[in-house]
Write a protein that holds these residues in place. Structure first.
Motif, mmCIF file in Angstrom:
data_model
loop_
_atom_site.group_PDB
_atom_site.id
_atom_site.type_symbol
_atom_site.label_atom_id
_atom_site.label_comp_id
_atom_site.label_asym_id
_atom_site.label_seq_id
_atom_site.Cartn_x
_atom_site.Cartn_y
_atom_site.Cartn_z
ATOM 1 N N LYS A 44 0.847 -1.184 -0.030
ATOM 2 C CA LYS A 44 0.029 -0.050 -0.106
ATOM 3 C C LYS A 44 0.926 1.333 -0.159
ATOM 4 N N TYR A 46 1.498 4.125 1.460
ATOM 5 C CA TYR A 46 1.214 5.027 2.523
ATOM 6 C C TYR A 46 1.674 6.248 2.415
ATOM 7 N N ASP A 176 0.694 2.660 11.551
ATOM 8 C CA ASP A 176 -0.632 3.294 11.463
ATOM 9 C C ASP A 176 -0.430 4.488 12.151
ATOM 10 N N ASN A 179 1.823 7.089 10.156
ATOM 11 C CA ASN A 179 1.095 7.494 9.204
ATOM 12 C C ASN A 179 -0.097 8.490 9.409
ATOM 13 N N ARG A 187 8.900 6.572 7.383
ATOM 14 C CA ARG A 187 8.069 5.640 6.588
ATOM 15 C C ARG A 187 8.196 4.215 6.938
#
Length: 496
Positions: A44, A46, A176, A179, A187
């Protein structure tokens, strides 16, 4: 199960490769460019929330190290919102300087380079006794893991590839939170607990167990349901256990094939603790994407890996071997003991194999196994010096591996890992020249500015005030005392 195999020597028919001194263009750039994971395995994409789209940061008069093979050059850089919009030359620079809404940093000839990346990260390791991690309360463990994530960013690391978590969801919740903009950190691509056979675990309290192809499929599916980005297999032993040698392989071909098939079916990549000769060959034969360590690779395995080098990367975690052999005595693990159980032998084999990988164009990336007592959090850039001093990399090649190479591992090299317009603005301003002295990246005091996603994570007081110049503005400029306020420093980790 596959029988454990211990061999006294790993046969090679070719002589050991001794790197010659090389000062030309970075050779590993084309190897990294050639890496091509299947698009069905794309993680994904992000993004880190919280950067205002109208934010502008102007960095003036810096040596720009783009990490694209080009030598550093003097220039300016403009960041707007999350991304670089100008690198090298900035239009309307004078207007931007005079705009009070633009944050201006004066580089004064320091080096601006992309944020670093680690290809083998353990946020949830505690800097001490891993055997006790399984007993640590989840609340304390979340805090510890968050502190580790912040420490990576404090160390100039803006990309980390998770290599296993001590509890099922630690990596996931920290990823999470980063992010969401709630916690500082790089990251991150998250992992779960490493998966091992019941007769092949390394640390019992932090392991997900599975025996046989069908149970392994079930455990992989469970990891995916939790929300991991990749999954770790613990395929070989580790000498410090004294019961499972690094030359032991505990997985069978059938088990490895089942793990790869199940993970890839759901678009997830696999990484593996694979020190043993046979575990490395299984990884290549069946398509495990990221090979950790690879210490006892033999020539057959090297040939197999070279043939499929566009589908694999190797992250050796070389600092673990070096530190266990040379630094662990202060923590009660004498060098004589480390040599006795096999770490000197393994280091010699690993260096030989990694030099050969670099010569053959197999992608080798830095990072790994930081968070033990003698590989403490915050010392991650030691890997880059090891690459230069032991593995035949130039400083430029080591930096490219740690920036563009890790971005390629993220499958986002088109927008991360290099200083170029359109990329996410992840960068560090270094007081020194990493190409002349790569060890400068180990000195946190020399990492003067750290920016991630277009936001300033670190900048000292002096960075915000331009130096006064005699006669400037009719001598109406502010006088800035040349003094530093004392800084309170804490140990990164607390021993729970």
């Amino acid at each position: 199960m596959a029988p454990a195999r211990v061999v006294d020597e790993v046969p090679w028919t070719s002589p050991a490769f001794v790197p010659e001194k090389y000062e030309g263009p970075p050779r590993n750039l084309e190897y990294i460019d050639a890496i091509s994971f299947d698009q069905s395995l794309q993680p994904k994409n992000y993004e880190i929330l919280g950067t205002h789209p109208d934010s502008k940061i102007l960095v003036l008069n810096v040596q720009i190290l783009e990490a694209n093979g080009k030598l550093p050059y003097r220039g300016d850089v403009l960041i707007e919102g999350q991304k670089f919009t100008s690198v090298g030359s900035v239009q309307n620079k004078d207007a931007l300087i005079s705009d009070p809404k633009v944050r201006v940093f004066h580089g004064k000839g320091r080096t601006l380079m992309p944020g670093l990346g680690d290809a083998h990260t353990h946020f949830s390791w505690n800097g001490g006794d891993l055997d006790r991690l399984g007993d640590l309360g989840v609340e304390e463990h979340v805090l510890l893991t968050a502190r580790s994530a912040a420490c990576y960013l404090d160390s100039g690391y803006t990309m980390c590839f998770g290599a296993a978590a001590a509890k099922k969801r630690l990596d996931i919740v920290i990823r999470d939170a980063i992010n969401a903009g709630d916690l500082p950190g790089p990251r991150y691509l998250a992992n779960g607990q490493e998966m091992a056979r019941r007769d092949g675990d390394l640390v019992a309290g932090i392991t997900a167990y599975a025996d046989g192809p069908e149970e392994m499929r079930e455990v992989i599916k469970h990891h995916i349901d939790l929300g991991v980005d990749q999954i770790k297999l613990s395929m070989s032993g580790e000498e410090i256990t004294e019961i499972r040698s690094a030359q032991d392989c505990y997985f069978s071909d059938e088990e490895t094939a089942a793990c790869v098939e199940e993970a890839h079916k759901y678009g997830k990549r696999l990484c593996a603790h694979a020190r043993a000769r046979d575990s490395v060959k299984m990884c290549v034969r069946h398509g495990v994407d990221v090979i950790y360590h690879g210490s006892y690779i033999d020539e057959e395995g090297m040939d197999m890996l070279e043939e499929k080098k566009a589908k694999h990367v190797v992250a050796p975690g070389i600092n673990w071997l070096i530190a266990t052999l040379n630094d662990a005595a202060a923590f009660g693990y004498p060098k004589e003991k480390a040599e006795q159980v096999g770490y000197k032998k393994e280091l010699e084999h690993a260096i030989r194999g990694l030099r050969e990988m670099h010569r053959r164009g197999i992608v080798v990336l830095p990072g790994g196994d930081y968070g033990f007592a003698w590989t403490p959090h915050g010392t991650y850039a030691r890997d880059l010096a090891h690459f230069q001093e032991l593995l035949g990399f130039t400083a430029h090649e080591a930096i490219i591996a740690a920036t563009y190479g890790v971005a390629k591992l993220f499958m986002r090299s088109h927008e991360m890992g290099q200083l170029k317009a359109g990329n996410f603005a992840d960068c560090i301003l270094v007081d020194g020249d990493p190409l002349s002295d790569i060890k400068v990246l180990q000195d946190h005091d020399k990492l003067n500015i750290i920016i991630i996603n277009g936001r300033v994570h670190k900048a000292g007081r002096k960075e915000y005030i331009p130096p006064p110049i005699a006669g400037q503005d009719d001598n109406k400029h502010p006088i800035v005392p040349d003094m530093d306020f004392p800084e309170v420093k804490k140990d990164m980790q607390k021993n729970y």
